[in-house]
Scaffold this active site. Structure first.
Site, short mmCIF file in Angstrom:
data_model
loop_
_atom_site.label_atom_id
_atom_site.label_comp_id
_atom_site.label_asym_id
_atom_site.label_seq_id
_atom_site.Cartn_x
_atom_site.Cartn_y
_atom_site.Cartn_z
N LYS A 107 0.86 -1.26 0.11
CA LYS A 107 0.11 0.04 -0.06
C LYS A 107 0.87 1.24 -0.11
O LYS A 107 1.82 1.51 0.70
CB LYS A 107 -0.76 -0.12 1.20
N LYS A 214 -13.15 -8.48 -7.86
CA LYS A 214 -13.38 -8.83 -6.43
C LYS A 214 -14.88 -9.36 -6.56
O LYS A 214 -15.62 -8.41 -7.36
CB LYS A 214 -13.39 -7.46 -5.52
#
Length: 325
Positions: A107, A214
Site C-alpha cells: 500500500k 473482486k
C-alpha cells in the site's frame, strides 16, 4: 431469484475480526455471514458505502449461498502478501505472516504519509523478498497524473510488477499509462472497475494493462467472469478484506478464470489475528473450496449487540433495494 429476507435473517451472524495491523483505516473488520442451500456466504460492504452500492455486495452473497458456482479449472490459487502502510521497520514482521508468498502488494499514497515513506516501505519489501520476489504497489487512486508519474519513477528501481489504481479516473489512468509505457511497468485498474457504473470503460479507453476484480463488489462470481471476458484483459482476483468465507468466494472466482497469469490478492486472512476459519496461505496459495465456519468460532468472534443490530438493519435495507431492482 431473491430469497425472502427471513431466510437470510434466520442464519445471519455478525462477526468482528481483530486485525494484526491497521488496514484501510480499521483495526477490526466486521462482516455479516449467512447460510443458504449451497453453503455459507458473506455480506461485508465497507461501513461508509451507501445502500445502493452495498446492495450489489448482498446480491453477490445471495448468489454464492443460493446458486451453484461456475466450474473450477484449478484447485489452488497462488496469492500475494499484502503490506499495509506500515513503517519500513515493520515490513519483515508483516511478510512473515504470509507463508511462502512470492509476491507482495504494498500500500502506498496513504493519507498523512509521503513518497519517501512509500519508497522506504517498498525498499524494505525488496530487501526482505530478494531479487526474485514480485512487488506490486496500490495507491487506491490517490495520486494525480504528475504525482503518479513521479512516484513510478521513484519506485521503478525496485522492479515493480505493476502499479494498481495510481489515479482515480479513467482518463488519468490512460494518460499515465501513455507516460510510463516506455518503462515497462503495467498499470492495473481496481476502483475504476468495481466502483464504476461502466466497468468496461477502462478497457475501451486503453487505460490499463490488467484489471483487478473482486467478487462481492461486482455482484458475484458469474458477473465478474462476464466482465473479465468482455474486457479482454488479464485479471487479478482480490479480496475486499473478507473473512475466510468471503475469501472462498474470491477463490471460486479465481478458480473459474480460464487464464490466471498473476498471483491473487486472496491471502488477506493473514492480516487478521483471528478468523471464522483458517484461510491463511500455505506455500503461497490457498484452496479453492468453500468454507464452513464453526458455530463456536462464530460465537467467539460475535460482534456486540449494537453492531449486530446495525448490520441487520443494513441487511434489511439492502434486501429492499434488490427487491426494487
Amino acid at each position: 431469484m431473491l430469497p425472502p429476507l427471513a431466510d437470510l435473517v434466520d442464519s445471519a451472524r455478525v462477526v468482528a475480526l481483530p486485525m494484526a495491523a491497521r488496514f484501510r483505516g480499521v483495526d477490526v473488520r466486521e462482516a455479516l455471514l449467512f447460510e443458504g442451500p449451497e453453503g455459507w456466504a458473506e455480506f461485508s460492504p465497507f461501513i461508509e458505502y451507501e445502500d445502493a452500492e452495498a446492495a450489489t455486495w448482498l446480491a453477490a452473497a445471495i448468489d454464492f449461498a443460493w446458486s451453484p458456482q461456475p466450474a473450477p479449472v484449478r484447485d489452488r490459487i497462488g496469492v500475494n502478501a499484502t503490506v499495509p502502510a506500515v513503517p519500513a521497520s515493520q515490513v519483515a514482521a508483516v511478510l512473515a505472516r504470509f507463508a511462502g508468498c512470492r509476491t507482495a502488494k504494498v500500500k502506498v499514497a496513504e493519507p498523512g504519509q509521503t513518497l519517501a515513506d512509500d519508497v522506504a516501505r517498498v525498499r524494505a519489501v525488496r530487501e526482505a523478498m530478494g531479487p526474485e520476489g514480485r512487488i506490486r504497489v496500490d495507491a487506491n487512486g490517490a495520486w494525480n497524473v504528475d504525482e503518479a508519474e513521479h512516484a513510478v519513477h521513484a519506485l521503478a528501481e525496485y522492479d515493480l510488477e505493476y502499479v494498481e489504481q495510481p489515479c482515480a479516473t479513467v482518463p488519468e489512468l490512460a494518460e499515465l499509462r501513455r507516460r510510463v509505457k516506455y518503462m515497462g511497468i503495467p498499470v492495473a485498474a481496481d476502483e475504476s472497475i468495481r466502483k464504476s457504473s461502466d466497468p468496461l470503460a477502462v478497457a475501451r479507453a486503453g487505460a490499463a494493462d490488467l484489471i483487478v476484480i473482486k467478487a462481492q463488489p461486482l455482484g458475484g462470481v458469474t458477473h465478474a467472469l462476464q466482465i473479465v471476458t468482455a474486457a479482454g484483459l488479464p485479471a487479478v482476483v482480490s479480496s475486499a478484506l473478507d473473512t475466510a468465507v468471503g475469501l472462498s468466494q474470491g477463490a471460486a472466482l479465481a478458480a473459474a478464470l480460464p487464464s490466471l497469469e498473476y498471483d491473487c490478492g486472496l491471502g488477506t486472512a493473514s492480516l487478521f489475528l483471528d478468523d471464522v476459519a483458517d484461510r491463511r496461505p500455505v506455500d503461497g496459495s490457498i484452496p479453492a473450496g468453500r468454507v464452513t465456519p464453526g458455530a463456536a468460532t462464530i460465537d467467539r468472534l460475535a460482534a456486540s449487540d449494537e453492531r449486530r443490530d446495525w448490520w441487520m438493519a443494513r441487511l434489511a435495507r439492502c434486501h429492499e433495494v434488490l427487491a426494487a431492482r
